[in-house]
Design a protein around this motif. Structure first.
Motif, mmCIF file in Angstrom:
data_model
loop_
_atom_site.group_PDB
_atom_site.id
_atom_site.type_symbol
_atom_site.label_atom_id
_atom_site.label_comp_id
_atom_site.label_asym_id
_atom_site.label_seq_id
_atom_site.Cartn_x
_atom_site.Cartn_y
_atom_site.Cartn_z
ATOM 1 N N GLY A 407 0.818 -1.203 0.000
ATOM 2 C CA GLY A 407 0.000 0.000 0.000
ATOM 3 C C GLY A 407 0.855 1.258 0.000
ATOM 4 O O GLY A 407 2.041 1.241 0.358
ATOM 5 N N GLY A 408 0.235 2.352 -0.396
ATOM 6 C CA GLY A 408 0.953 3.610 -0.489
ATOM 7 C C GLY A 408 1.457 4.120 0.843
ATOM 8 O O GLY A 408 2.394 4.928 0.897
ATOM 9 N N GLY A 409 0.843 3.678 1.950
ATOM 10 C CA GLY A 409 1.266 4.118 3.278
ATOM 11 C C GLY A 409 2.137 3.119 3.996
ATOM 12 O O GLY A 409 2.326 3.214 5.219
ATOM 13 N N ALA A 410 2.704 2.145 3.264
ATOM 14 C CA ALA A 410 3.522 1.097 3.893
ATOM 15 C C ALA A 410 4.771 1.652 4.570
ATOM 16 O O ALA A 410 5.380 0.967 5.401
ATOM 17 C CB ALA A 410 3.907 0.042 2.862
ATOM 18 N N PHE A 411 5.168 2.881 4.232
ATOM 19 C CA PHE A 411 6.324 3.491 4.894
ATOM 20 C C PHE A 411 6.088 3.657 6.395
ATOM 21 O O PHE A 411 7.026 3.847 7.176
ATOM 22 C CB PHE A 411 6.668 4.839 4.251
ATOM 23 N N LEU A 412 4.827 3.587 6.837
ATOM 24 C CA LEU A 412 4.500 3.727 8.253
ATOM 25 C C LEU A 412 4.744 2.439 9.040
ATOM 26 O O LEU A 412 4.663 2.446 10.271
ATOM 27 C CB LEU A 412 3.033 4.157 8.414
ATOM 28 N N VAL A 413 5.015 1.345 8.352
ATOM 29 C CA VAL A 413 5.261 0.053 9.018
ATOM 30 C C VAL A 413 6.751 -0.055 9.326
ATOM 31 O O VAL A 413 7.575 -0.098 8.403
ATOM 32 C CB VAL A 413 4.822 -1.125 8.131
ATOM 33 N N PRO A 414 7.134 -0.116 10.603
ATOM 34 C CA PRO A 414 8.559 -0.181 10.942
ATOM 35 C C PRO A 414 9.164 -1.550 10.631
ATOM 36 O O PRO A 414 8.439 -2.535 10.461
ATOM 37 C CB PRO A 414 8.579 0.097 12.450
ATOM 38 N N GLU A 415 10.488 -1.599 10.565
ATOM 39 C CA GLU A 415 11.184 -2.840 10.232
ATOM 40 C C GLU A 415 11.128 -3.840 11.377
ATOM 41 O O GLU A 415 11.163 -5.044 11.156
ATOM 42 C CB GLU A 415 12.646 -2.547 9.869
ATOM 43 N N LYS A 416 11.078 -3.355 12.617
ATOM 44 C CA LYS A 416 11.074 -4.229 13.791
ATOM 45 C C LYS A 416 9.734 -4.125 14.501
ATOM 46 O O LYS A 416 9.315 -3.028 14.894
ATOM 47 C CB LYS A 416 12.201 -3.833 14.755
ATOM 48 N N LEU A 417 9.068 -5.280 14.630
ATOM 49 C CA LEU A 417 7.788 -5.336 15.317
ATOM 50 C C LEU A 417 7.766 -6.550 16.235
ATOM 51 O O LEU A 417 8.254 -7.624 15.866
ATOM 52 C CB LEU A 417 6.632 -5.443 14.311
ATOM 53 N N GLU A 418 7.185 -6.387 17.392
ATOM 54 C CA GLU A 418 7.076 -7.510 18.321
ATOM 55 C C GLU A 418 6.160 -8.587 17.739
ATOM 56 O O GLU A 418 5.067 -8.290 17.245
ATOM 57 C CB GLU A 418 6.519 -7.014 19.661
ATOM 58 N N GLY A 419 6.630 -9.839 17.774
ATOM 59 C CA GLY A 419 5.845 -10.946 17.252
ATOM 60 C C GLY A 419 5.980 -11.162 15.763
ATOM 61 O O GLY A 419 5.332 -12.041 15.197
ATOM 62 N N VAL A 420 6.818 -10.357 15.116
ATOM 63 C CA VAL A 420 7.014 -10.454 13.664
ATOM 64 C C VAL A 420 8.468 -10.847 13.393
ATOM 65 O O VAL A 420 9.399 -10.151 13.810
ATOM 66 C CB VAL A 420 6.685 -9.123 12.960
ATOM 67 N N ALA A 421 8.651 -11.968 12.694
ATOM 68 C CA ALA A 421 10.004 -12.426 12.387
ATOM 69 C C ALA A 421 10.653 -11.559 11.317
ATOM 70 O O ALA A 421 11.856 -11.277 11.365
ATOM 71 C CB ALA A 421 9.970 -13.886 11.930
ATOM 72 N N LYS A 422 9.846 -11.125 10.343
ATOM 73 C CA LYS A 422 10.388 -10.360 9.219
ATOM 74 C C LYS A 422 9.300 -9.504 8.608
ATOM 75 O O LYS A 422 8.163 -9.953 8.424
ATOM 76 C CB LYS A 422 10.958 -11.323 8.166
ATOM 77 N N VAL A 423 9.658 -8.257 8.305
ATOM 78 C CA VAL A 423 8.766 -7.380 7.545
ATOM 79 C C VAL A 423 9.248 -7.380 6.107
ATOM 80 O O VAL A 423 10.392 -7.035 5.820
ATOM 81 C CB VAL A 423 8.762 -5.945 8.105
ATOM 82 N N LEU A 424 8.375 -7.781 5.207
ATOM 83 C CA LEU A 424 8.741 -7.930 3.802
ATOM 84 C C LEU A 424 8.077 -6.837 2.969
ATOM 85 O O LEU A 424 6.871 -6.611 3.070
ATOM 86 C CB LEU A 424 8.307 -9.312 3.301
ATOM 87 N N ARG A 425 8.876 -6.170 2.138
ATOM 88 C CA ARG A 425 8.350 -5.162 1.215
ATOM 89 C C ARG A 425 8.648 -5.634 -0.203
ATOM 90 O O ARG A 425 9.711 -6.216 -0.447
ATOM 91 C CB ARG A 425 8.990 -3.798 1.485
ATOM 92 N N VAL A 426 7.736 -5.409 -1.106
ATOM 93 C CA VAL A 426 7.857 -5.980 -2.443
ATOM 94 C C VAL A 426 7.800 -4.883 -3.506
ATOM 95 O O VAL A 426 7.207 -3.815 -3.296
ATOM 96 C CB VAL A 426 6.731 -7.006 -2.712
ATOM 97 N N GLU A 427 8.414 -5.172 -4.649
ATOM 98 C CA GLU A 427 8.329 -4.258 -5.780
ATOM 99 C C GLU A 427 6.875 -4.138 -6.231
ATOM 100 O O GLU A 427 6.146 -5.128 -6.252
ATOM 101 C CB GLU A 427 9.201 -4.773 -6.934
ATOM 102 N N HIS A 428 6.463 -2.942 -6.568
ATOM 103 C CA HIS A 428 5.076 -2.632 -6.956
ATOM 104 C C HIS A 428 4.108 -2.802 -5.782
ATOM 105 O O HIS A 428 2.891 -2.866 -5.983
ATOM 106 C CB HIS A 428 4.603 -3.497 -8.137
ATOM 107 N N GLY A 429 4.650 -2.871 -4.548
ATOM 108 C CA GLY A 429 3.785 -3.057 -3.380
ATOM 109 C C GLY A 429 2.805 -1.925 -3.183
ATOM 110 O O GLY A 429 1.712 -2.140 -2.647
ATOM 111 N N ALA A 430 3.152 -0.719 -3.623
ATOM 112 C CA ALA A 430 2.232 0.409 -3.480
ATOM 113 C C ALA A 430 0.968 0.223 -4.298
ATOM 114 O O ALA A 430 -0.071 0.802 -4.002
ATOM 115 C CB ALA A 430 2.927 1.709 -3.894
#
Length: 516
Positions: A407-430
């Motif tokens: 999504g266009g607002g994915a920049f608001l999702v931090p790289e480190k989150l409790e309970g999350v092993a990995k935050v994945l961002r993809v090409e054309h994700g917006a």
């Protein structure tokens, strides 16, 4: 195969060109009040950036029009509600439990008739056909153009609904009739509610799809139009206009499907952060997990296929209160380019916070230079807390998960989150939502009770019904494959009764035409 996928959100209209399964290009344009203009603008931007060639095979569009109409209480049509169940259920007439303001918009009158079937499939009471003709006369006098027919235990035996629907069409030429057995399972009130919502939206659905068709014509496209559905598949435009409730959650579902396609991951949590909301879902086998309980839509209790989603007021356009450390739920929506501080406006939004923190480069950063680093970080911490809480609510178990941020607002999702092993961002994700629309297949689904047949015979019969529905929705018959099959014995019913749910998925039937 050349497809255009378009998703109309509350803030942005996204479009992508998909050629032989590959994303060639994606664009964003501001959603417009009339919607059609935003689609045309997005398509023109796509055409300018790519060589569309001399043909387009299909145009797939996802929209939040119909769910927004219910939530915002607008553009709903009054409906004649006919229930076949007397003398049972009289104490709980149609529209029971509805919010008063919504009921006033949709309730065009209630007629209750004797008839229906019992839980074991036997006839409950003789069907009152004469009463149906009297009701039809009254409905015609009131000028109502949409009707709902709901019979007791119609998923077991739909004959009474079909009979009364035929009477209405005979007595009132041109009337639109929604039969409840096409929309829900056992549970007369929830099934009836879904059917009433559907009927009240048909006029809007027809108008909306006409607008989509007109936008297509303005662009010189004659390719077939498909509308995305709640389960991540599509239906031909005419069928989508007849069953708008099946498109209620198509926006977030498109994003889930797009995230699975772009990442190659079929089991994960997905968060789609748009301009107004952040939507959380659980990918299972590449499709959103379906809700297995009652779903409330606009305050109305229903039971039909819907993805299991959580939506919160966190997006790029969400309003920010620094003093109260509050984000949303209000949003500037598609007016972000004129309202946000970085664009010269006077409203503090999460986009301004992102720019001030260096998470994204938009507008003029100097316009948010007065924001203290401490307050900016405090708001980002609050956003992180909101995301962590809702990822935890969506997780299937207590273990760590992969989170795909789109999504266009994915920049608001931090790289480190409790309970999350990995935050994945993809090409054309917006533009994941438009990608999800472009890749969609066609489905057919049956949820029905069978009696006096073996398990294999029941599944085979359900499969045939599901195949027929998929072909009716625009699938190529030779590509259909069964992706889900569940059967549950029903001990309280005689005759080896079982509830069977079958879902099939297939490719869109080929219909290649030149692009103008």
């Amino acid at each position: 195969m050349r497809r255009i996928g378009i998703d109309v959100g509350g803030t942005n209209t996204d479009a992508v060109l998909l050629v032989d399964g590959k994303i060639v290009h994606g664009v964003k344009a501001a959603t417009t009040a009339d919607v059609t203009s935003g689609i045309v603008t997005a398509f023109q931007a796509l055409a300018k950036a790519t060589d569309l060639g001399n043909r387009i095979d299909a145009v797939m569009i996802g929209t939040t029009h119909f769910i927004n109409a219910v939530v915002q209480r607008r553009q709903l049509t009054k409906v004649a509600a006919i229930r076949i169940a007397l003398p049972a259920t009289a104490a709980l007439p149609p529209f029971t439990g509805w919010p008063q303001d919504l009921a006033e918009l949709a309730n065009g009158g209630v007629w209750q008739l004797t008839g229906g079937h019992d839980y074991d499939g036997r006839r409950f009471m003789p069907l009152d056909v004469a009463g149906a003709r009297t009701a039809a006369s009254q409905i015609r006098e009131r000028g109502l153009e949409h009707a709902v027919v709901t019979a007791m235990f119609s998923p077991l035996d739909s004959s009474d609904e079909e009979t009364i629907a035929a009477v209405l069409r005979e007595e009132i030429p041109g009337i639109s009739v929604t039969c409840s057995h096409r929309l829900g399972g056992i549970g007369i009130l929830e099934r009836e509610n879904a059917a009433i919502l559907n009927a009240s939206l048909i006029a809007l659905a027809q108008e909306t799809i006409r607008g989509f068709e007109q936008a297509k014509e303005r662009l010189g496209l004659s390719a077939p139009l498909y509308v995305t559905q709640n389960d991540g598949t599509v239906a031909e435009a005419a069928r989508a206009a007849a069953y708008p409730v099946y498109s209620f959650a198509s926006g977030p579902t498109n994003s889930m499907r797009g995230a699975a396609y772009l990442s190659g991951i079929k089991e994960a949590i997905v968060v789609d952060v748009g301009g107004t909301t952040a939507d959380f879902g659980h990918l299972r086998l590449g499709f959103p997990r379906e809700a297995n309980a009652f779903v409330h839509v606009g305050g109305v209790r229903t039971l039909f296929r819907m993805p299991d989603l959580i939506s919160i007021g966190l997006g790029g356009g969400s309003l920010v209160d620094l003093t109260q450390r509050q984000i949303g739920p209000a949003s500037v929506g598609y007016r972000l380019p004129e309202k946000a501080m970085v664009f010269g406006g006077g409203t503090l939004t999460m986009t301004d916070i992102g720019v001030a923190a260096g998470l994204i480069d938009l507008g003029d950063r100097k316009r948010v230079g007065h924001l203290s680093a401490g307050k900016v970080q405090s708001i980002l911490d609050r956003a992180r807390e909101m995301i962590e809480e809702n990822v935890d609510r969506m997780k299937p178990d207590a273990g760590e998960v992969t989170l795909i941020a789109v999504g266009g607002g994915a920049f608001l999702v931090p790289e480190k989150l409790e309970g999350v092993a990995k935050v994945l961002r993809v090409e054309h994700g917006a533009c994941a939502n438009a990608v999800g629309a472009a890749i969609a297949q066609v489905s057919g689904e049956v949820d029905q009770v069978f009696q006096s047949v073996s398990r294999s015979e029941a599944i085979e019969a359900a499969r045939k019904l599901a195949d027929d529905r998929a072909v009716e929705a625009g699938a190529a018959a030779e590509t259909l494959a069964m992706v889900e099959a569940e059967d549950t014995p029903i001990a309280y019913l005689p005759g080896n009764a079982m509830r069977v749910r079958v879902k099939v998925v297939g490719d869109v039937a080929a219909a290649t035409v030149p692009a103008g």
